[in-house]
Enzyme design. Structure first.
Site, short mmCIF file in Angstrom:
data_model
loop_
_atom_site.label_atom_id
_atom_site.label_comp_id
_atom_site.label_asym_id
_atom_site.label_seq_id
_atom_site.Cartn_x
_atom_site.Cartn_y
_atom_site.Cartn_z
N THR A 72 -16.84 1.14 1.67
CA THR A 72 -15.47 1.11 2.20
C THR A 72 -15.30 2.33 3.11
OG1 THR A 72 -14.80 2.22 0.18
CG2 THR A 72 -14.48 -0.14 0.27
N LYS A 88 -11.19 1.48 -15.91
CA LYS A 88 -11.86 0.25 -15.50
C LYS A 88 -12.24 -0.62 -16.71
CE LYS A 88 -11.54 0.84 -11.06
NZ LYS A 88 -10.64 -0.04 -10.27
N ASP A 110 0.86 -1.18 0.00
CA ASP A 110 0.00 0.00 0.00
C ASP A 110 0.90 1.23 0.00
OD1 ASP A 110 -3.32 0.04 0.78
OD2 ASP A 110 -2.26 1.94 0.70
N TYR A 119 -11.75 7.38 -14.86
CA TYR A 119 -12.07 6.17 -14.09
C TYR A 119 -12.71 5.12 -15.01
CZ TYR A 119 -13.66 3.39 -10.08
OH TYR A 119 -13.86 2.38 -9.16
N ASP A 125 4.03 2.74 -4.45
CA ASP A 125 3.04 3.44 -5.28
C ASP A 125 2.95 2.65 -6.57
OD1 ASP A 125 1.63 5.02 -7.02
OD2 ASP A 125 2.82 6.84 -6.69
N VAL A 126 1.82 2.00 -6.81
CA VAL A 126 1.74 1.11 -7.98
C VAL A 126 1.86 1.87 -9.30
CG1 VAL A 126 0.41 -0.69 -6.79
CG2 VAL A 126 -0.81 1.10 -8.06
#
Ligand code: NAP
Length: 283
Positions: A194, A163, A38, A159, A65-66
């Site tokens: 969440t 996706k 994370d 987004y 950080d991906v």
């Protein structure tokens, strides 16, 4: 620890919160050693310590950080040294759209960040993990798409594009790796409660009831309900399921627009759950 993933390592990104945390817990319960990633080093170390204590499994956490190739490579290498090569990868790291407006009114940096985190991040982690999975002749990869990977809404171009791209990535990787014992699937969650979104609902930024009403089952989902499907896809016995996209959305994507023909409808569920099955979420 006994379980269908005993002796295997599961790498989960975005594991400090929400769907990622619920997924890490579910895979740990299946006996996998946990390699967790994370953004924040202290937070992911604390998550690993918590799951170690709770589940009596190996669990290590690394900051990463991906969207950043270097931290991905260094985190993957550190985790592999600590617990061994992952044979399960679930890429949950992600952020919600931050600028909800038409594309031409957004900063382009926002669009690029959406692609960098969700698409580049998931692809990069898969590229790092696939060689060892091929060597083991076993791999389970799950991407977190969204209902916006299947249909579109206005004002969320970054987004939605990201996706949708994850669906393409899922299918391409599924084909590339199908003869190596590796399955690649995606889940497409609907509105899931969440911690970040609960906070926005508390502050009045998001309207719980509005999205519950649009969802046929009449409520939002829980992170554990998404993790349950991910865990199923990661089972060794799920070997014949690949390249598939699994909506976990309370029926959101199957519902058409009734236009003027609303007809009689039952009342929506006004509470935050279906009453009977609410579990305490520590996600
Ligand atoms: P969450 O509770 O905010 O968890 C996401 C985690 O990923 C957070 O710990 C976050 O850290 C971390 N993260 C963010 N950017 C990162 C990066 N660049 N590198 C590494 N880690 C990063 O959110 P969630 O709702 O569980 O979301 C998980 C995935 O599900 C996302 O891909 C999201 O798009 C998808 N999804 C969620 C919903 C929903 O309704 N919740 C619906 C459909 C799809 P910080 O907290 O420090 O930012």
């Amino acid at each position: 620890m006994a379980g269908t993933l005993a002796g295997r390592v599961a790498l989960v990104t975005g594991a400090a919160s929400g769907i990622g945390l619920a997924t890490a817990r579910a895979l740990g319960r299946m006996g996998a050693a946990l390699a967790l990633v994370d953004l924040d080093a202290d937070r992911i170390a604390a998550t690993a310590a918590q799951l170690r204590a709770e589940l009596a499994v190996d669990a290590v956490g690394e900051a990463c950080d991906v969207a950043d190739p270097e931290t991905c490579a260094s985190a993957h290498a550190a985790l592999e040294r600590a617990v061994g090569p992952p044979s399960v990868l679930v890429s949950c790291a992600g952020i919600n759209a931050q600028e909800i407006k038409p594309l031409h009114e957004q900063s382009f940096a926002h669009f690029e960040r959406m692609i960098a985190i969700h698409v580049h991040g998931s692809a990069r982690m898969a590229a790092l993990c696939v060689p060892a999975m091929r060597a083991q002749r076993f791999g389970r990869i799950v991407h977190i798409s969204s209902i916006l990977g299947l249909v579109a809404l206005p004002w969320r171009a970054g987004y939605t594009t990201a996706k949708h791209a994850l669906v393409g990535l899922t299918r391409a990787l599924a084909l590339e790796n199908a003869r190596y014992g590796i399955t690649v699937n995606a889940v497409a969650p609907g509105y899931i409660l969440t911690p970040v979104l609960e906070e926005r609902i508390r502050k009045g930024i998001l309207d719980y009831d509005r999205y519950a009403e649009r969802t046929p089952v009449g409520r939002w989902g829980r992170p554990e309900e998404v993790a349950r499907v991910i865990a199923f896809l990661c089972e060794p016995d799920s070997a014949f399921i690949t390249g598939a996209v699994w909506p976990v959305d309370g029926g959101w994507t199957m519902r058409g627009d009734p236009g003027d023909d609303l007809g009689p409808r039952p009342e929506p569920v006004r509470g935050r759950d279906d009453g009977g099955s609410r579990q305490q979420s520590s996600a």
